[in-house]
Design an enzyme around this catalytic site. Structure first.
Site, PDB file in Angstrom:
ATOM      1  N   SER A 153      42.849  11.052  39.896  1.00  0.00           N
ATOM      2  CA  SER A 153      41.987  11.569  38.838  1.00  0.00           C
ATOM      3  C   SER A 153      40.556  11.812  39.288  1.00  0.00           C
ATOM      4  O   SER A 153      39.767  12.374  38.544  1.00  0.00           O
ATOM      5  CB  SER A 153      41.967  10.588  37.662  1.00  0.00           C
ATOM      6  N   SER A 335      35.140  12.663  37.421  1.00  0.00           N
ATOM      7  CA  SER A 335      36.604  12.593  37.469  1.00  0.00           C
ATOM      8  C   SER A 335      37.187  13.921  36.983  1.00  0.00           C
ATOM      9  O   SER A 335      36.458  14.815  36.551  1.00  0.00           O
ATOM     10  CB  SER A 335      37.099  11.430  36.615  1.00  0.00           C
ATOM     11  N   TYR A 336      38.507  14.021  37.013  1.00  0.00           N
ATOM     12  CA  TYR A 336      39.190  15.271  36.673  1.00  0.00           C
ATOM     13  C   TYR A 336      38.769  15.753  35.293  1.00  0.00           C
ATOM     14  O   TYR A 336      38.862  15.006  34.309  1.00  0.00           O
ATOM     15  CB  TYR A 336      40.702  15.043  36.719  1.00  0.00           C
ATOM     16  N   PRO A 337      38.276  17.008  35.182  1.00  0.00           N
ATOM     17  CA  PRO A 337      37.672  17.440  33.909  1.00  0.00           C
ATOM     18  C   PRO A 337      38.663  17.993  32.885  1.00  0.00           C
ATOM     19  O   PRO A 337      38.252  18.456  31.837  1.00  0.00           O
ATOM     20  CB  PRO A 337      36.697  18.540  34.356  1.00  0.00           C
TER      21      PRO A 337
END
Length: 862
Positions: A153, A335-337
């Protein structure tokens, strides 16, 4: 030693992951396609020594499209696109030769580890990569496992190493749900779009949109905007009256009270209440209540909330905000958007993320207090089972990120700190008064503990006038009582933030696709973005939605798409059959399409009220080759020529200017030529309107100008003006722009390369002779006597643009200021003389790419 191929979604991501896993001890090289690098190192893989090759793709490797003949708008009935038209997977970007690149790197590899983004689109790309590489990889021995999937992530050492130590498998069901969505959107969107575009552009001249598009998600998105517009238009203001009272607790102070009845809509009744209260000279305190209240800290941040705030507070469009968020993610800052989750897992290292922010001058003090006094566990939100909420993963400065990147990062960081801060607490005092028989109230708030509002000051409790200390039964003199006349006001146009909320509520699109759908309705001229990022529908957008409502409301209402999204989610969960969902949904929309076609007159009735017929639009420009009357040039998108006598319409190249070309005629059909130009810094070429739409030779395609025409003797054709092969693209030919003097240039007839040469020359002609070295056509140049660069008093010279030493310093390669959509890299044979064979002139042409300009955006939220 085993060889392990690892593939990430973007080149920058591949480099970051490889750097972490190799601890910086890696070698890097450019791949076959030059866009993707390959990072190599040795290490351990499942207990064995291994040679690792880490590379990437650039998003989707493949794209879904109809097979060749079904891409012709003119030859195919749109109804056939629902079932008869076969589809195929094509390379998403043929220029990248991604499949060949992956196969070259995969040859001889024993295993593959897929580091694609951890969402449904990422799973789909996993299988695109596998389809490309598995045929060339080493065959597994027995039941040996060769395919691994990394789940992560954020781009941090901990997360990446943890992913490498807990490898799983790609999810076939999630990939199939994306395949289903792609096929549904392609078939449904293309069928409706082709039909209504051809129908309405063939009748009206001022639609001002190059494509009258329909999309299963895009159209309901537009529907929300038009629904709000209709409410505004149908709104009838009503007059109402409010009683306002002021009391004087002290000699020099006054307190404004709110009427408990709020408002009345009858003037006489309001006057009666005014008369009654005016008789009282004092206001009596009926009750005083004090209550401690809490303003809760925000839930952890997901994609939809981030996009809402970016639009409403930061002034960024959703698509622009998403692009910035993706960049921050690949650089390791957040982190992963793309996530629907607003709940942190129990084992999430909240303190570790908070410590990263301990030295930032903007919030260091708040962070240090939280770390020393103890953080609050974030509120329990929604766990969608995808990724943790959007979180800052490492410290950054404004200088590092700059502009919009910093503003979005700052918001994400402040939001994260707020989620682990305390709630805001305040004391609310409510005093109830009676003036005669009428009741009035005033409310005051005093903050007792600011909590999270210290880091998010825009959420702080507003300062209000202080209330007097009083008890039940106290009397205050009445200072003023008056009647205020007001009117109800209409709602405002939807903001992007409100539209995102509606789309999420009704299940239109995903967290990743919502920005795309909003961007589409803006680009198609269905809505315009007004101040405050409010979306105001255009005439075209309004008529389209009203037309859908008139014929079949389900085409624009969110209900049917929401139901389809639920079915797609069931495919992803393995609870629904891919083929059955596809077949059932296409059957529904096929029936709707046939009904729509049969009922199109209903929408046309609305169109003819708002738009002008072709014959009444435009201005006379060039003569028709059939009737020799003037055709009208329609400048509104898509620009085209219309002959009202023959009732024929001819498409033209877009995104440029069109003017008559010296009243010259095409030798094949007698149509007057027109000149297309992208501007003084760009390229221009003549074209015959008839040939452009009806290619005269077998090796020509629709949409080609005279600079691609293979007529052997026409003075404007490629055969007469072509000089040599383009120095950058494979299929293009550099063609003399005979209208460009005295700033002469030649331009590629496929890509956007422009070569400037022989400034101030009196005349430039393409010679029948060719260069002995590179086979390009020679050029005869007649220079102005006063400005000739030739030695002595010479004014004329003939030579090769690429090889002649006299011409060497007079040539400069640039990129056109804009590139129009019809410049497509066709594979037709190049005929005529003087075509180069790919020899790149050694270093004399220097490409100069135009600089990107970032649009200026609105101010910060406070």
């Amino acid at each position: 030693m085993r060889t392990v191929l690892m593939v990430a979604e973007k080149p920058s991501l591949a480099q970051s992951i490889a750097k972490i896993l190799s601890r910086g001890n890696m070698s890097s090289r450019k791949g076959l396609n030059s866009a993707c690098s390959v990072h190599e190192y040795t290490g351990s893989f499942i207990g064995q020594s291994a040679h690792f090759k880490m590379t990437s793709v650039c998003g989707h490797v493949m794209t879904l499209d109809f097979i060749g003949k079904y891409n012709s708008w003119d030859k195919v009935d749109p109804a056939e696109l629902f079932s008869k038209a076969p589809t195929e997977k094509k390379e998403a970007n043929p220029k990248l030769t991604m499949v060949k690149f992956l196969q070259v790197e995969a040859r001889g590899c024993d295993c593959i580890v897929l580091w694609l983004d951890c969402d449904k689109e990422g799973e789909n790309i996993c299988f695109e990569v596998l389809d490309a590489v598995l045929p060339v990889m080493n065959k597994p021995r027995g039941t040996e496992r060769t395919i691994y999937r990394a789940k992560f992530s954020s781009i941090t050492d901990t997360d990446i190493c943890n992913a490498m130590n807990h490898l799983g498998e790609p999810n076939r069901n999630e990939a199939l749900s994306v395949d289903a969505r792609q096929e549904l959107d392609l078939r449904i969107g293309c069928a409706f779009t082709r039909f209504q575009t051809k129908y309405f552009q063939g009748k009206y001249g001022n639609l001002d949109s190059s494509l009258i598009s329909f999309g299963p998600c895009q159209t309901p998105t537009l529907g929300f905007c038009v629904e709000r517009h209709d409410k505004i238009q149908s709104f009838k203001p009503e007059t109402y009256w409010v009683l306002q009272a002021k009391v004087n607790p002290e000699k020099d102070s006054s307190l404004t009270l709110d009427w408990d009845r709020v408002r009345v809509f009858d003037r006489e009744v309001a006057q009666m209440f005014l008369n009654i209260t005016k008789m009282a000279k004092e206001a009596k305190v009926e009750s005083v209540s004090k209550k401690e209240k809490v303003k809760q800290r925000p839930l952890a941040l997901n994609t939809v909330e981030m996009l809402r705030v970016a639009s409403a507070a930061l002034g960024m469009g959703p698509q622009h905000a998403m692009q910035i968020a993706e960049r921050l993610y690949t650089q390791g800052y957040i982190s992963y958007p793309r996530t629907e989750t607003t709940h942190y897992p129990e084992n999430f290292d909240l303190k570790g993320c908070l410590r990263q922010q301990a030295n930032n001058p903007y919030w260091a003090e708040t962070v240090k207090v939280l770390l020393s006094e103890g953080i609050n566990r974030p509120r329990k939100g929604h766990d969608a089972g995808d990724h943790p909420p959007i979180t800052p993963m490492r410290a950054a400065t404004e200088a590092e990120l700059g502009g919009d990147g910093w503003r979005l990062y700052e918001y994400i960081t402040r939001h994260f700190i707020a989620t682990v801060s305390a709630d805001c607490k305040y004391l609310q005092t409510t005093i109830s008064f009676s003036i005669g028989p009428e009741r009035f109230t005033c409310v005051g708030k005093v903050v007792t503990s600011p909590g999270f509002t210290e880091i998010m000051p825009w959420h702080s409790i507003p300062l209000e006038e202080s209330l007097p200390h009083c008890e039940k039964g106290d009397l205050f003199p009445v200072g003023e009582i008056k009647l205020l006349e007001k009117q109800t006001s209409p709602p405002d146009y939807l903001t992007e933030a409100e539209l995102i909320t509606l789309m999420e509520k009704h299940g239109i699109g995903t967290d990743a696709s919502i920005p795309v759908h909003i961007n589409n309705i803006c680009q198609r001229n269905y809505v315009t973005v007004e101040s405050g990022r409010r979306l105001k529908p255009t005439n075209l957008g309004i008529v389209l939605v009203h037309g859908y409502y008139k014929i079949d409301a389900e085409l624009v209402l969110p209900t049917i798409r929401s139901a389809v999204e639920k079915q797609l989610n069931l495919i992803a969960l393995g609870k629904a059959n891919y083929h059955q969902v596809l077949e059932h949904t296409l059957d529904i929309f096929k029936r709707k399409f046939h009904y729509f076609v049969d009922s199109i007159a209903g929408m046309d009735e609305l169109m003819e009220v708002s738009f002008s017929p072709l014959a009444a639009t435009g201005k006379p420009l060039s003569r028709c080759g059939k009737c020799h009357r003037f055709m009208k040039y329609i400048q509104a998108k898509p620009s085209r020529l219309h002959c009202s006598h023959c009732d024929d319409t001819y498409s033209l190249p877009q995104n440029g200017t069109i003017k008559l070309y010296k009243e010259l005629r095409c030798p094949l059909d007698d149509f007057e030529l027109v000149l297309w130009s992208s501007g003084s810094r760009g390229k221009s070429y003549p074209l015959c309107p008839y040939c452009y739409n009806h290619p005269p030779f077998r090796d020509m395609k629709k949409g080609m100008g005279c600079n691609e025409c293979t007529h052997p003797t026409c003075q404007h054709s490629l055969s007469m003006l072509g000089i040599g092969q383009c120095v950058e693209c494979e299929n293009g030919v550099l063609v003399l722009d005979s209208t460009s003097g005295p700033k002469w240039k030649m331009a590629c007839n496929k890509c956007n390369v422009v070569v400037h040469f022989f400034e101030n020359a009196h005349k430039v002609r393409v010679s029948p002779e060719t260069c002995d070295l590179c086979e390009a056509a020679l050029v005869d140049v007649d220079f102005n006597k006063a400005k000739s660069p030739l030695p002595g008093d010479e004014t004329q010279h003939s030579g090769c643009v690429f090889c002649d030493p006299v011409f060497q310093d007079l040539v400069e390669l640039k990129h056109a200021a804009m590139r129009h959509p019809m410049h497509r890299g066709g594979q037709g044979k190049r005929q005529g003389r003087g075509r180069g064979k790919g020899r790149r002139p050694g270093g004399r042409l220097n490409p100069k790419k135009p600089k990107d300009k970032m649009a200026a955006l609105a101010a910060y939220f406070v």
